[in-house]
Design a protein around this motif. Structure first.
Motif, PDB file in Angstrom:
ATOM      1  N   GLY A  89       0.790  -1.222   0.000  1.00 16.44           N
ATOM      2  CA  GLY A  89       0.000   0.000   0.000  1.00 16.44           C
ATOM      3  C   GLY A  89       0.820   1.268   0.000  1.00 16.44           C
ATOM      4  O   GLY A  89       0.286   2.356   0.179  1.00 16.44           O
ATOM      5  N   GLY A  90       2.150   1.163  -0.165  1.00 19.62           N
ATOM      6  CA  GLY A  90       2.993   2.344  -0.258  1.00 19.62           C
ATOM      7  C   GLY A  90       2.896   3.254   0.953  1.00 19.62           C
ATOM      8  O   GLY A  90       2.782   2.797   2.092  1.00 19.62           O
ATOM      9  N   PHE A  97      -0.046   1.573   9.087  1.00 22.00           N
ATOM     10  CA  PHE A  97       0.749   0.724   9.978  1.00 22.00           C
ATOM     11  C   PHE A  97       1.194   1.541  11.193  1.00 22.00           C
ATOM     12  O   PHE A  97       1.081   1.106  12.335  1.00 22.00           O
ATOM     13  N   GLY A  98       1.689   2.752  10.952  1.00 20.60           N
ATOM     14  CA  GLY A  98       2.119   3.619  12.047  1.00 20.60           C
ATOM     15  C   GLY A  98       0.977   4.057  12.935  1.00 20.60           C
ATOM     16  O   GLY A  98       1.086   4.050  14.162  1.00 20.60           O
TER      17      GLY A  98
END
Length: 173
Positions: A89-90, A97-98
């Motif tokens: 997903g770039g 994620f973060g």
């Protein structure tokens, strides 16, 4: 000081030299975003660092994968780092994620391209590869407390010889 590396890609050693080696040795915390490739490279890296927090990457051997997680969270210098080798997903995938880990900085590797992207919620940091840049400039990152008393870490992506490629700031808690 916090030193950040990725994509060592070595069958025998840490491949650190010059300022990159000094940073690994002197840092209070060292983060590695995977692809040591071999257990010998991981162990060589560990021998240079007092506190190494690493994840495994897609090119790591089974022995390295057995020793390291796919992702982890590291708190250092008043900053929360979410570390992964790569995320589908770039930039959007990395930001998600973060966010899911409450991170101030997402550290990733895989592309071998040193980059910093500042989003509304987090800084996306890829230190590049100090040892195998694959057509990119070789890189690693360093974050240090600022001299001016601001509540931020001053970051730089550097080449192994210390040449600064990019400077950035990360607010601290």
């Amino acid at each position: 000081m916090i030193a950040i590396f990725s994509d060592t890609h070595s069958g025998r050693d840490h491949e650190l030299e010059c300022d990159a080696l000094t940073a690994a040795r002197e840092a209070d915390t060292v983060i590695h975003a995977g692809d040591f490739t071999s257990e010998a490279a991981l162990e060589a890296f560990q021998s240079e660092c007092d506190r190494l927090f690493a994840v495994h990457g897609n090119a790591d051997s089974a022995a390295v994968r057995d020793r390291l997680p796919t992702a982890r969270v590291v708190e250092a210098g008043g900053v929360r780092f979410a570390v992964t080798h790569r995320r589908d997903g770039g930039e959007t995938g990395l930001a998600m994620f973060g966010r899911s880990r409450g991170a101030d900085v997402v550290v990733s590797g895989h592309t071998h391209r040193p980059t910093v992207v500042e989003t509304d919620e987090t800084v996306l940091l890829n230190p590049g590869s100090h040892a195998d840049p694959r057509g990119n400039r070789p890189g690693f990152a360093v974050l240090e407390e600022g001299d001016d008393g601001e509540e931020a870490l001053e970051g730089e992506i550097r080449e192994p010889d210390g040449t600064v490629l990019e400077a950035f700031d990360v607010p601290t808690a």
